[in-house]
Write a protein that holds these residues in place. Structure first.
Motif, PDB file in Angstrom:
ATOM      1  N   THR A   1      61.618 120.308  95.558  1.00 34.46           N
ATOM      2  CA  THR A   1      60.732 120.125  94.331  1.00 34.46           C
ATOM      3  C   THR A   1      61.434 119.354  93.230  1.00 34.46           C
ATOM      4  OG1 THR A   1      59.661 122.471  95.113  1.00 34.46           O
ATOM      5  CG2 THR A   1      59.229 121.425  92.384  1.00 34.46           C
ATOM      6  N   SER A   2      62.425 119.646  92.910  1.00 36.42           N
ATOM      7  CA  SER A   2      63.151 119.109  91.774  1.00 36.42           C
ATOM      8  C   SER A   2      63.256 117.250  92.160  1.00 36.42           C
ATOM      9  CB  SER A   2      64.565 119.300  91.501  1.00 36.42           C
ATOM     10  OG  SER A   2      64.390 120.833  91.000  1.00 36.42           O
ATOM     11  N   THR A   3      63.573 117.349  93.582  1.00 37.86           N
ATOM     12  CA  THR A   3      63.829 115.783  93.792  1.00 37.86           C
ATOM     13  C   THR A   3      62.570 115.144  93.617  1.00 37.86           C
ATOM     14  OG1 THR A   3      65.743 116.496  95.315  1.00 37.86           O
ATOM     15  CG2 THR A   3      64.688 114.303  95.808  1.00 37.86           C
TER      16      THR A   3
ATOM     17  N   ALA B   1      58.875 106.876  89.882  1.00 37.39           N
ATOM     18  CA  ALA B   1      57.689 105.976  90.360  1.00 37.39           C
ATOM     19  C   ALA B   1      56.745 105.615  89.268  1.00 37.39           C
ATOM     20  CB  ALA B   1      56.947 106.749  91.293  1.00 37.39           C
ATOM     21  N   THR B   2      56.516 106.656  88.252  1.00 39.90           N
ATOM     22  CA  THR B   2      55.646 106.414  87.265  1.00 39.90           C
ATOM     23  C   THR B   2      56.420 105.298  86.022  1.00 39.90           C
ATOM     24  OG1 THR B   2      54.935 108.751  87.147  1.00 39.90           O
ATOM     25  CG2 THR B   2      54.690 107.594  85.122  1.00 39.90           C
ATOM     26  N   LEU B   3      57.653 105.630  86.008  1.00 42.73           N
ATOM     27  CA  LEU B   3      58.260 104.571  85.061  1.00 42.73           C
ATOM     28  C   LEU B   3      58.278 102.992  85.551  1.00 42.73           C
ATOM     29  CD1 LEU B   3      61.405 106.533  83.738  1.00 42.73           C
ATOM     30  CD2 LEU B   3      59.344 105.918  82.562  1.00 42.73           C
ATOM     31  N   THR B   4      58.583 103.047  87.061  1.00 42.39           N
ATOM     32  CA  THR B   4      58.557 101.908  87.821  1.00 42.39           C
ATOM     33  C   THR B   4      56.993 101.001  87.739  1.00 42.39           C
ATOM     34  OG1 THR B   4      60.265 102.507  89.371  1.00 42.39           O
ATOM     35  CG2 THR B   4      58.999 100.738  89.835  1.00 42.39           C
ATOM     36  N   ALA B   5      56.012 101.976  87.762  1.00 40.14           N
ATOM     37  CA  ALA B   5      54.841 101.636  87.908  1.00 40.14           C
ATOM     38  C   ALA B   5      54.374 100.719  86.365  1.00 40.14           C
ATOM     39  CB  ALA B   5      53.648 102.686  88.365  1.00 40.14           C
ATOM     40  N   THR B   6      54.960 101.711  85.416  1.00 38.26           N
ATOM     41  CA  THR B   6      54.653 101.305  84.104  1.00 38.26           C
ATOM     42  C   THR B   6      55.121  99.950  83.802  1.00 38.26           C
ATOM     43  OG1 THR B   6      54.415 103.585  83.418  1.00 38.26           O
ATOM     44  CG2 THR B   6      54.808 101.735  81.553  1.00 38.26           C
ATOM     45  N   TYR B   7      56.385  99.757  84.208  1.00 44.14           N
ATOM     46  CA  TYR B   7      57.064  98.537  84.060  1.00 44.14           C
ATOM     47  C   TYR B   7      56.585  97.261  84.879  1.00 44.14           C
ATOM     48  CZ  TYR B   7      60.957  95.107  84.514  1.00 44.14           C
ATOM     49  OH  TYR B   7      61.545  94.016  84.419  1.00 44.14           O
TER      50      TYR B   7
ATOM     51  N   THR C   1      58.872 111.170  91.406  1.00 51.77           N
ATOM     52  CA  THR C   1      57.462 110.904  90.532  1.00 51.77           C
ATOM     53  C   THR C   1      57.890 110.452  89.073  1.00 51.77           C
ATOM     54  OG1 THR C   1      56.723 112.779  91.660  1.00 51.77           O
ATOM     55  CG2 THR C   1      55.356 112.100  89.873  1.00 51.77           C
ATOM     56  N   ILE C   2      58.740 110.882  88.351  1.00 54.71           N
ATOM     57  CA  ILE C   2      58.980 110.175  87.213  1.00 54.71           C
ATOM     58  C   ILE C   2      59.420 108.669  87.282  1.00 54.71           C
ATOM     59  CG2 ILE C   2      60.780 110.272  85.239  1.00 54.71           C
ATOM     60  CD1 ILE C   2      60.794 113.425  85.504  1.00 54.71           C
TER      61      ILE C   2
END
Length: 194
Positions: A16-18, A26-32, A23-24
């Protein structure tokens, strides 16, 4: 990274932590990636807008330049119509009436040159505004407008005879041709390069 003591399902907690961490990321990469794509799109859009204004300015300059050439043909046509005249053709002579359509065509051509020059000025100003070169372009345009004012100050409507009109119109057209060349060198060449 989890201790087995006190945690009922350490493997589940680790997974779950991994997954949360991934997810975090992936979200940062997608934002970039999205910001890069947006910036690339915006840059492409700005280039597209600049190209539209560049093409419009070039088109207006071409219209101006072509009208000078057409006016030269009208001067030649008028010259050919009086080539065999043995005297100066004035408003009181019979040959004047034969020349009248060519004279009117010449004046129409000169008006078209002036009209196209003004259209070019408007397009060049708009190009300067879009590209952020207002001051540089305004400086060039003021020089061109000053030269244009010097050309049009000689009123061609006051001519003694048709031969005099042809000489004055030829001189004026030569000045327009010089102005066109200066505009090309100072403005249009740079637009085409960029």
């Amino acid at each position: 990274g989890y201790k087995f003591e006190g945690t009922q399902s350490p493997l589940k907690e680790a997974i779950t932590s991994t997954s949360s961490l991934l997810t975090i990321l992936a979200t940062l990469t997608a934002t970039y990636v999205a910001s890069k794509l947006f910036n690339d799109w915006r840059e492409q859009h700005n280039k597209s807008v600049r190209n539209e204004f560049s093409l419009e300015t070039y088109k207006r300059f071409s219209d101006f330049d072509q009208s000078i050439t057409l006016c030269a043909f009208d001067i030649d046509s008028l010259q050919d119509s009086i080539a065999d005249a043995e005297y100066h053709i004035t408003a009181g002579t019979p040959a004047y009436m034969n020349c009248l359509p060519n004279i009117q065509k010449l004046f129409d051509s000169l008006h078209l040159v002036k009209f196209n020059f003004n259209n070019y000025l408007h397009a060049q100003r708009a190009y300067g505004a879009v590209t952020g070169q207002v001051d540089e372009i305004q400086e060039d345009l003021m020089l061109h407008i000053s030269e244009y004012s010097g050309i049009i100050k000689n009123n061609l409507n006051n001519f003694d005879n048709v031969q005099d009109l042809i000489n004055k119109a030829s001189k004026e057209l030569s000045q327009y041709s010089d102005l066109s060349l200066k505009i090309y060198e100072s403005n249009i060449k740079g637009i085409l390069k960029h």
